[in-house]
Design an enzyme around this catalytic site. Structure first.
Site, PDB file in Angstrom:
ATOM      1  N   TYR A  44      -5.032  -3.118 -11.316  1.00  0.00           N
ATOM      2  CA  TYR A  44      -3.583  -3.560 -10.581  1.00  0.00           C
ATOM      3  C   TYR A  44      -2.850  -4.587 -11.524  1.00  0.00           C
ATOM      4  O   TYR A  44      -1.656  -4.255 -11.412  1.00  0.00           O
ATOM      5  CB  TYR A  44      -4.565  -4.557  -8.963  1.00  0.00           C
ATOM      6  CG  TYR A  44      -3.155  -4.708  -8.081  1.00  0.00           C
ATOM      7  CD1 TYR A  44      -2.302  -3.916  -7.720  1.00  0.00           C
ATOM      8  CD2 TYR A  44      -3.139  -6.219  -8.092  1.00  0.00           C
ATOM      9  CE1 TYR A  44      -1.809  -3.934  -6.581  1.00  0.00           C
ATOM     10  CE2 TYR A  44      -2.320  -6.172  -7.560  1.00  0.00           C
ATOM     11  CZ  TYR A  44      -1.105  -5.744  -6.292  1.00  0.00           C
ATOM     12  OH  TYR A  44      -0.645  -5.685  -5.521  1.00  0.00           O
ATOM     13  N   GLU A  53      -0.192  -3.816   1.826  1.00  0.00           N
ATOM     14  CA  GLU A  53       0.034  -5.357   1.811  1.00  0.00           C
ATOM     15  C   GLU A  53      -0.701  -5.885   3.361  1.00  0.00           C
ATOM     16  O   GLU A  53      -0.853  -6.830   3.270  1.00  0.00           O
ATOM     17  CB  GLU A  53       1.063  -5.648   1.590  1.00  0.00           C
ATOM     18  CG  GLU A  53       1.255  -5.403   0.133  1.00  0.00           C
ATOM     19  CD  GLU A  53       0.232  -6.679  -0.660  1.00  0.00           C
ATOM     20  OE1 GLU A  53      -0.066  -7.646  -0.225  1.00  0.00           O
ATOM     21  OE2 GLU A  53       0.699  -6.479  -2.407  1.00  0.00           O
ATOM     22  N   TRP A 107      -7.628 -10.137  -0.898  1.00  0.00           N
ATOM     23  CA  TRP A 107      -6.999  -8.632  -2.282  1.00  0.00           C
ATOM     24  C   TRP A 107      -7.931  -7.529  -2.245  1.00  0.00           C
ATOM     25  O   TRP A 107      -7.806  -6.632  -2.451  1.00  0.00           O
ATOM     26  CB  TRP A 107      -5.982  -9.000  -2.909  1.00  0.00           C
ATOM     27  CG  TRP A 107      -5.508  -7.813  -3.557  1.00  0.00           C
ATOM     28  CD1 TRP A 107      -5.562  -7.498  -4.790  1.00  0.00           C
ATOM     29  CD2 TRP A 107      -5.055  -6.504  -2.517  1.00  0.00           C
ATOM     30  NE1 TRP A 107      -4.738  -6.832  -4.906  1.00  0.00           N
ATOM     31  CE2 TRP A 107      -4.094  -6.087  -3.262  1.00  0.00           C
ATOM     32  CE3 TRP A 107      -3.854  -6.843  -1.210  1.00  0.00           C
ATOM     33  CZ2 TRP A 107      -3.593  -5.107  -3.348  1.00  0.00           C
ATOM     34  CZ3 TRP A 107      -3.039  -5.543  -0.806  1.00  0.00           C
ATOM     35  CH2 TRP A 107      -2.645  -5.010  -2.108  1.00  0.00           C
TER      36      TRP A 107
END
Length: 182
Positions: free
Chosen positions: A18, A40, A48
């Site tokens: 990522y 998000e 995350w």
């Protein structure tokens, strides 16, 4: 081995990929922007890593984030997703995905693209910040507060200023890579 931002969990290949392959690179594709915005919004109150680990299942659940398809999902389809253990089963966030797709379509209609709308907040140029240590970076900024207010006014959900700053960073509108990140 290249030096990465301190928030990257080196023991998680999804985190490394990522960071290395997308985070902070200017993004202009509307479908990809929609997907990133959704991710998000799912993170609110979670790690995350949880979102990254469920990313592929979310793609499969939400028509690969094709905005029109998501906007047409029925309540029954969304309710069925609550039984899917491969995704984050938060009813509000799942239903927000459809609401956000509908608001996204309205922005596209008004501005020609979500990309044009979004990048107008930074005059088309990435804001590069001085970040010696990611722990010193703010959780929200005047820019994320302004965009958050505008998104909410347009009907977007789970787009508070903290989530919006994370989105701006991920989509490359704000470069908050640590100074020594390679």
């Amino acid at each position: 081995m290249p030096k990465r931002c301190g928030w990257v969990k080196m023991n998680n290949p999804l985190y490394v990929a990522y960071h290395d392959e997308g985070w902070g690179q200017p993004l202009h594709d509307d479908r990809a922007l929609f997907e990133l915005l959704c991710l998000e919004t799912y993170q609110a109150g979670l790690s995350w890593a949880t979102v990254l680990n469920k990313h592929q299942a979310f793609r499969e659940s939400f028509y690969n984030y094709q905005v029109q398809g998501v906007s047409e999902m029925t309540d029954a389809e969304l309710e069925d997703l609550l039984d899917n253990p491969a995704i984050i089963r938060n009813r509000s966030k799942i239903f927000a995905t459809r609401a956000n797709s509908q608001a996204f379509l309205q922005v596209q209609k008004t501005y020609g693209s979500f990309d044009a709308y979004l990048w107008s907040f930074v005059e088309g140029k990435t804001i590069v910040n001085d970040v010696p240590d990611y722990r010193q970076a703010p959780a929200k900024t005047p820019l994320s507060e302004k965009l958050s207010q505008d998104l909410k006014k347009r009907g977007f959900k789970f787009t508070g200023p903290v989530a919006v700053l994370a989105f701006l960073q991920a989509a490359g509108l704000v470069d908050d890579h640590e100074n020594d990140c390679e």
